[in-house]
Design an enzyme around this catalytic site. Sequence first.
Site, PDB file in Angstrom:
ATOM      1  N   HIS A  33       0.839  -1.039  -0.081  1.00  0.00           N
ATOM      2  CA  HIS A  33       0.042  -0.202  -0.067  1.00  0.00           C
ATOM      3  C   HIS A  33       0.856   1.148  -0.033  1.00  0.00           C
ATOM      4  O   HIS A  33       1.959   1.145  -0.031  1.00  0.00           O
ATOM      5  CB  HIS A  33      -1.089   0.019   1.109  1.00  0.00           C
ATOM      6  CG  HIS A  33      -0.397  -0.611   2.513  1.00  0.00           C
ATOM      7  ND1 HIS A  33       0.494   0.676   3.101  1.00  0.00           N
ATOM      8  CD2 HIS A  33      -0.298  -1.491   3.331  1.00  0.00           C
ATOM      9  CE1 HIS A  33       0.813   0.251   4.203  1.00  0.00           C
ATOM     10  NE2 HIS A  33       0.443  -0.864   4.453  1.00  0.00           N
ATOM     11  N   HIS A  36       3.880   1.381   2.346  1.00  0.00           N
ATOM     12  CA  HIS A  36       5.076   0.618   1.564  1.00  0.00           C
ATOM     13  C   HIS A  36       5.763   1.555   0.563  1.00  0.00           C
ATOM     14  O   HIS A  36       7.277   1.552   0.489  1.00  0.00           O
ATOM     15  CB  HIS A  36       4.956  -0.532   1.103  1.00  0.00           C
ATOM     16  CG  HIS A  36       4.335  -1.624   2.055  1.00  0.00           C
ATOM     17  ND1 HIS A  36       2.879  -2.063   1.818  1.00  0.00           N
ATOM     18  CD2 HIS A  36       4.900  -2.389   2.983  1.00  0.00           C
ATOM     19  CE1 HIS A  36       2.788  -2.833   3.126  1.00  0.00           C
ATOM     20  NE2 HIS A  36       4.027  -3.008   3.671  1.00  0.00           N
ATOM     21  N   GLN A 155       8.756  -3.404  16.459  1.00  0.00           N
ATOM     22  CA  GLN A 155       9.755  -3.950  15.535  1.00  0.00           C
ATOM     23  C   GLN A 155      11.016  -3.471  15.419  1.00  0.00           C
ATOM     24  O   GLN A 155      12.168  -3.774  14.833  1.00  0.00           O
ATOM     25  CB  GLN A 155       8.915  -4.628  14.203  1.00  0.00           C
ATOM     26  CG  GLN A 155       9.701  -4.952  13.149  1.00  0.00           C
ATOM     27  CD  GLN A 155       8.787  -5.069  12.172  1.00  0.00           C
ATOM     28  OE1 GLN A 155       8.065  -6.201  11.905  1.00  0.00           O
ATOM     29  NE2 GLN A 155       8.999  -4.142  10.899  1.00  0.00           N
ATOM     30  N   ARG A 189      -3.672  -5.156   6.796  1.00  0.00           N
ATOM     31  CA  ARG A 189      -4.794  -5.554   7.516  1.00  0.00           C
ATOM     32  C   ARG A 189      -6.137  -4.820   7.550  1.00  0.00           C
ATOM     33  O   ARG A 189      -7.018  -5.337   8.095  1.00  0.00           O
ATOM     34  CB  ARG A 189      -4.295  -6.019   9.137  1.00  0.00           C
ATOM     35  CG  ARG A 189      -3.506  -7.168   9.094  1.00  0.00           C
ATOM     36  CD  ARG A 189      -3.184  -7.459  10.505  1.00  0.00           C
ATOM     37  NE  ARG A 189      -2.613  -8.830  10.730  1.00  0.00           N
ATOM     38  CZ  ARG A 189      -1.324  -8.999  10.896  1.00  0.00           C
ATOM     39  NH1 ARG A 189      -0.566  -7.935  10.730  1.00  0.00           N
ATOM     40  NH2 ARG A 189      -0.792 -10.222  11.152  1.00  0.00           N
TER      41      ARG A 189
END
Length: 516
Positions: A33, A36, A155, A189
């Site tokens: 999307h 990114h 992360q 998601r």
Amino acid sequence: MRLFTTVAALRCYLDLHGFSLNVGFVPTMGALHQGHLSLVERAKTENDIVVVSIFVNPLQFGPQEDLQKYPRVLEKDRQLCEDAGVDVIFAPTPEEMGIGETPTLTQVVPPGILMSGLCGRSRLGHFQGVATIVTKLLNIVTPTRAYFGQKDAQQLAVIRRLVADLNSNVEIVGCPIVREPSGLALSSRNQYLSPEEKELAAVLYRSLQRGAEVLSTGNSRSDEIISAVKAEILETCAAKPEIPTEIDYVELVDLNTMQPLETVAETGLLAIAVRIGSTRLIDNIVLRNRQPVIAIDGPAGAGKSTVAKQVANQLGLHYLDTGAMYRAVTWLVLQSGIPLDDEPAVAELVANAEISMWHPEGQPSQISINGQNVTEAIRSQSVTSQVSAIAAQKEVRRLLVREQQRYGRTGGIVGEGRDLGTHVFPNAELKIYLTASVAERARRRQQDLINLGLGEMSLKQLEKDIAERDRLDSTRAIAPLRKATDAIEIQTDSLTIAQVVEQIVQLYQQRLMVDG
């Protein structure tokens, strides 16, 4: 654009095309999307080759998680990458990555302190799986820089830590969250959400903003900020009882360690995870309880140093003289007798050096190295003639950028350079790109030479020299000149120094009003 599914093919390509070039790497799980693509765009501006990996990593999914239904749309992703100017897609199978039905892969286990909170509580083994595959991908691609979104802040902290702990020779670049007009953070998601759920999901960002408002009133207590966030979520979701919602966590943590904070002393990560319907969504914002950082970049001759000093003086901030830092280590190298081109010896000397800067009331900034005040000594002709050679060395720049970032943690500084906004302080509250035409910069340089009694060089020659300097600064492998995507450009051809300073001061005050 090429697409490879094997390590052998990718390495062959990089051996043929990537030698001596900068490689930018964007690891993804596909279902791309705009978030990114913003990473791809950043990678394109800073590197010669861009590699995107598309790999749905089984190791980071728990037994009850959505591995099988996670979207796999390789052809669509391929077209998006091609349109975005990606050079290579690496789309390996689990088997190619060493993952079979019964994984026996060597695991990379980050420190428990980073994995125990936030998403780590409900996603056991998740970050170990991320760390293992990211390490493999970095070893396969061997990029100059790797790009990750700030939305997955835990992360990002894990990856930064593993790269530091394993001494990996890659720069990890964190990029801002890309949001929909409603404020909802873009995520693969999001496609699981119904239209009604998607509308409700906007409460995540709105609740984070409510927490930021508590801090803006002067209340830095974690419990008060978290209570405000939860209240916003509960109030909004109560009006939509037909949509199941559940707060997984709302926490205020340290940006690097992910450990809970009691108060926001300087900065903190306000992070949230909420289940909307059957979809678990995460989001975060960085809270800052300190004076802002102003990063001023631009080409040579644009007047950055003069402007930065005057802006700092008017706003009562500290001027971070990055040039003085490079001069100080150059002085140290000259004093040591080490040959300037012995880069390993220079790197060892600088790595063991202690640099201090301080700002006496009403006096110019002072700098010392290894306890010796060198404020005056670093202005000598011998240092001036050699500083460029030392500043061009990769390890010297890496070590001094780390020092500059250390000074920036407490805020309240104005710095200038080539890559302050793109690399040194990517999260600076105000970024300025100061520029002027080649002709105007040549005219200014000519006047400077006349004022210094050094004669009058022809404008034509000065323009040629400045244009070549611009080319070299923009294409150099280390610290290339770039305009940050969120920088405000000020074209100074028709402006005086005082007018430029006034513009920046006004922008700073406007930013404070918006943030406050």
